[in-house]
Scaffold this motif. Sequence first.
Motif, PDB file in Angstrom:
ATOM      1  N   LEU A 427       0.832  -1.104   0.175  1.00 34.76           N
ATOM      2  CA  LEU A 427       0.058   0.077  -0.105  1.00 34.76           C
ATOM      3  C   LEU A 427       0.912   1.179   0.014  1.00 34.76           C
ATOM      4  O   LEU A 427       1.967   1.326   0.642  1.00 34.76           O
ATOM      5  CB  LEU A 427      -0.953   0.006   1.033  1.00 34.76           C
ATOM      6  N   GLY A 428       0.564   1.989  -0.682  1.00 35.06           N
ATOM      7  CA  GLY A 428       1.239   3.434  -0.846  1.00 35.06           C
ATOM      8  C   GLY A 428       1.082   4.125   0.508  1.00 35.06           C
ATOM      9  O   GLY A 428      -0.189   4.373   0.851  1.00 35.06           O
ATOM     10  N   ARG A 429       1.912   4.982   0.891  1.00 34.84           N
ATOM     11  CA  ARG A 429       1.503   5.907   1.998  1.00 34.84           C
ATOM     12  C   ARG A 429       0.864   7.005   1.649  1.00 34.84           C
ATOM     13  O   ARG A 429       0.918   7.560   0.559  1.00 34.84           O
ATOM     14  CB  ARG A 429       3.018   6.609   2.736  1.00 34.84           C
ATOM     15  N   PRO A 430      -0.179   7.337   2.472  1.00 36.28           N
ATOM     16  CA  PRO A 430      -1.049   8.440   2.269  1.00 36.28           C
ATOM     17  C   PRO A 430      -0.461   9.789   2.145  1.00 36.28           C
ATOM     18  O   PRO A 430       0.420   9.947   2.615  1.00 36.28           O
ATOM     19  CB  PRO A 430      -2.252   8.339   3.237  1.00 36.28           C
ATOM     20  N   PRO A 431      -1.256  10.569   1.284  1.00 39.72           N
ATOM     21  CA  PRO A 431      -1.081  11.912   1.493  1.00 39.72           C
ATOM     22  C   PRO A 431      -1.205  12.948   2.684  1.00 39.72           C
ATOM     23  O   PRO A 431      -2.135  12.363   3.570  1.00 39.72           O
ATOM     24  CB  PRO A 431      -1.854  12.589   0.332  1.00 39.72           C
ATOM     25  N   VAL A 432      -0.557  13.763   2.935  1.00 37.19           N
ATOM     26  CA  VAL A 432      -0.775  14.646   4.025  1.00 37.19           C
ATOM     27  C   VAL A 432      -1.262  16.138   3.662  1.00 37.19           C
ATOM     28  O   VAL A 432      -0.576  16.775   2.641  1.00 37.19           O
ATOM     29  CB  VAL A 432       0.571  14.891   5.154  1.00 37.19           C
ATOM     30  N   ILE A 433      -2.200  16.679   4.000  1.00 34.13           N
ATOM     31  CA  ILE A 433      -2.650  17.933   3.584  1.00 34.13           C
ATOM     32  C   ILE A 433      -2.922  18.672   5.111  1.00 34.13           C
ATOM     33  O   ILE A 433      -2.888  18.415   5.927  1.00 34.13           O
ATOM     34  CB  ILE A 433      -3.989  17.818   2.891  1.00 34.13           C
ATOM     35  N   ALA A 434      -2.863  20.221   4.593  1.00 36.44           N
ATOM     36  CA  ALA A 434      -3.168  21.134   5.555  1.00 36.44           C
ATOM     37  C   ALA A 434      -4.304  21.792   5.321  1.00 36.44           C
ATOM     38  O   ALA A 434      -4.607  21.927   4.143  1.00 36.44           O
ATOM     39  CB  ALA A 434      -1.910  22.192   5.735  1.00 36.44           C
ATOM     40  N   VAL A 435      -5.153  22.032   6.359  1.00 38.00           N
ATOM     41  CA  VAL A 435      -6.534  22.742   6.215  1.00 38.00           C
ATOM     42  C   VAL A 435      -6.289  24.023   6.967  1.00 38.00           C
ATOM     43  O   VAL A 435      -5.688  24.273   8.032  1.00 38.00           O
ATOM     44  CB  VAL A 435      -7.444  22.058   6.608  1.00 38.00           C
ATOM     45  N   GLY A 436      -7.194  24.839   6.641  1.00 38.34           N
ATOM     46  CA  GLY A 436      -7.114  26.183   7.547  1.00 38.34           C
ATOM     47  C   GLY A 436      -8.132  27.219   6.448  1.00 38.34           C
ATOM     48  O   GLY A 436      -7.780  27.438   5.209  1.00 38.34           O
ATOM     49  N   GLY A 437      -8.915  28.129   7.228  1.00 36.10           N
ATOM     50  CA  GLY A 437      -9.583  29.039   6.528  1.00 36.10           C
ATOM     51  C   GLY A 437     -10.655  28.491   5.282  1.00 36.10           C
ATOM     52  O   GLY A 437     -10.763  29.256   4.308  1.00 36.10           O
ATOM     53  N   GLY A 438     -10.899  27.476   5.394  1.00 38.72           N
ATOM     54  CA  GLY A 438     -11.744  26.886   4.604  1.00 38.72           C
ATOM     55  C   GLY A 438     -11.081  26.562   3.100  1.00 38.72           C
ATOM     56  O   GLY A 438     -11.704  26.112   1.941  1.00 38.72           O
ATOM     57  N   GLU A 439      -9.678  26.270   3.091  1.00 37.15           N
ATOM     58  CA  GLU A 439      -8.972  25.721   2.266  1.00 37.15           C
ATOM     59  C   GLU A 439      -8.097  24.611   2.445  1.00 37.15           C
ATOM     60  O   GLU A 439      -7.830  24.494   3.769  1.00 37.15           O
ATOM     61  CB  GLU A 439      -8.189  26.966   1.642  1.00 37.15           C
ATOM     62  N   ALA A 440      -7.708  23.902   1.538  1.00 33.13           N
ATOM     63  CA  ALA A 440      -6.700  22.649   1.752  1.00 33.13           C
ATOM     64  C   ALA A 440      -5.799  22.792   0.890  1.00 33.13           C
ATOM     65  O   ALA A 440      -5.898  23.278  -0.345  1.00 33.13           O
ATOM     66  CB  ALA A 440      -7.687  21.537   1.805  1.00 33.13           C
ATOM     67  N   ARG A 441      -4.268  22.283   1.197  1.00 38.08           N
ATOM     68  CA  ARG A 441      -3.426  22.123   0.415  1.00 38.08           C
ATOM     69  C   ARG A 441      -2.589  20.913   0.751  1.00 38.08           C
ATOM     70  O   ARG A 441      -2.387  20.488   1.904  1.00 38.08           O
ATOM     71  CB  ARG A 441      -2.471  23.656   0.170  1.00 38.08           C
ATOM     72  N   LEU A 442      -1.843  20.642  -0.276  1.00 39.40           N
ATOM     73  CA  LEU A 442      -0.944  19.285  -0.284  1.00 39.40           C
ATOM     74  C   LEU A 442       0.489  19.618   0.460  1.00 39.40           C
ATOM     75  O   LEU A 442       1.075  20.576   0.095  1.00 39.40           O
ATOM     76  CB  LEU A 442      -0.836  18.882  -1.599  1.00 39.40           C
ATOM     77  N   LEU A 443       0.620  19.006   1.664  1.00 41.03           N
ATOM     78  CA  LEU A 443       1.821  18.996   2.303  1.00 41.03           C
ATOM     79  C   LEU A 443       3.063  17.970   1.611  1.00 41.03           C
ATOM     80  O   LEU A 443       4.164  18.178   1.340  1.00 41.03           O
ATOM     81  CB  LEU A 443       1.839  18.998   3.683  1.00 41.03           C
ATOM     82  N   ILE A 444       2.458  16.490   1.611  1.00 38.65           N
ATOM     83  CA  ILE A 444       3.097  15.522   1.093  1.00 38.65           C
ATOM     84  C   ILE A 444       2.416  14.799   0.196  1.00 38.65           C
ATOM     85  O   ILE A 444       1.217  14.287   0.664  1.00 38.65           O
ATOM     86  CB  ILE A 444       3.849  14.719   2.312  1.00 38.65           C
ATOM     87  N   ARG A 445       2.734  14.440  -0.907  1.00 36.78           N
ATOM     88  CA  ARG A 445       1.833  13.680  -1.804  1.00 36.78           C
ATOM     89  C   ARG A 445       1.862  12.408  -1.516  1.00 36.78           C
ATOM     90  O   ARG A 445       2.767  11.789  -0.987  1.00 36.78           O
ATOM     91  CB  ARG A 445       2.049  14.063  -3.237  1.00 36.78           C
ATOM     92  N   GLY A 446       0.740  11.762  -1.739  1.00 34.60           N
ATOM     93  CA  GLY A 446       0.616   9.978  -1.470  1.00 34.60           C
ATOM     94  C   GLY A 446       1.413   9.506  -2.383  1.00 34.60           C
ATOM     95  O   GLY A 446       1.899   9.928  -3.725  1.00 34.60           O
TER      96      GLY A 446
END
Length: 496
Positions: A427-446
Amino acid sequence: MAPNPLAPAWLALPADANDLAPGLWPANAARTDAGELALGGVTASELVARFGTPLYVVDEADARARAAELRSVFETEFARIGSAVHVYYAGKAFLSTDVVRWMLEAGLNIDVCTTGELAVALAAGADPARLGYHGNNKSLAEIDEAARVRIGSLVIDSEIEIARVAAAAARHGVVLNVRLRVNSGVHASTHDFLATSHEDQKFGVVLDDAARLVTLIRAEKSLRFIGLHCHIGSQIFGADGFAESASRLLAVHAALLAGGPVPELNLGGGFGIAYTSADTPTPIAELAARLADIVQAECARRAIPVPDVAFEPGRVIIGPAGVTLYEVGTIKPVDISGATRLYVSVDGGMSDNIRPALYGADYSVRLANRVSDAAPALVRLAGKHCESGDVVVNAAYLPGDVTPGDLAAVPATGAYCWSLSNNYNYLGRPPVIAVGGGEARLLIRGETIDDLLARDTGVLHAAGVSTKVSTKVSTRVSTSSTQATQATNGKTGITR
């Protein structure tokens, strides 16, 4: 309704199996009017539609606020006793270039323990002077790299490292600040694998050897001894263990003053967090005040100046800021002696959270895509791996109508989940995202299947691609903010 007899004694039957228990969830987690879980103002269904599952979600504002609050309260309490505080974020809990920047901007330093972690910190633009380097078996190449970049401080973990570190520092024309890690003999009230200051274990040296080893350190012109270091364990509630450890360390600290300056005392980290409603971690402000009082009293008792004090928290900052989202796949009721437990299997497991299998760690879970007025049912959130011990949440109550396709949210997964993740069952390791202020962005891709196959030289061979690899291995790490070389796995560059 009576509790399920299969439930552990600590697990209370909830009045509402949809509630988000205080202390377990990020500050910006809430239910929408429609009943859906929103993290940082973004609903779980939106996040899953964009990034898939399993998915690590980090509330950026929450992590930043925890870091800033911890630094502020510790600085305030230790200023009260005439001491300065140096706080290092323990990168092993979770590290990415963005997280490094969050911590630096909050006024924290960064603690690393491998060339890889060092590379991440440098790629984030960290000043090496704000980095500390740990490790019980630092390789010659790792020590050399730490000296080359002029690391702010390095922890000597064994006698054999003294000459190694001194030689590397001399080779690069620097004088390195070093601490000596000692075992105070205090056994933290935690899992045996997390208690790191008893004598029969791999970290540090026994306290009785400290004076002799500090003499050896002080004899090296390329080393500057700055103080003792001790880490009594992880996931610790209360201050009693820290109090006893500080008392024992300061007795040796006082004796060492006769041979030269000892400007600092490093008491490590290990402050606990809540994973379930039964957990009652010590509030940070209370812990800081208690530790400051302890250090002040012990120094007064020995008539010595209060040194600077260093701490290395990780879990307490990033752990509560994280939530993992899964999709439910199968539901399997299992009857045991007249009681029923629902096995709710999700699309992740011990590859994205190995702590329950490794430590018997307990977690909590809630439905993320909806609320329900169905009666609570005892569930075990299981993973999809080929292990009977592949359990994410051992015992929790969810609405009894939980069904395939539901989204499950597990809180307090910001620490030691992604950093301990693996590729079991490919299984590939999942992505990590950051959320805040109604927005989400990728920190580490899966990771994708292509990523996993790219490491298999048999695949390349079948495609007619040469798999010859140079035997010359570089350990040099670029200080560029956009690139790092990791010769150990043949990859160059950091995905941002």
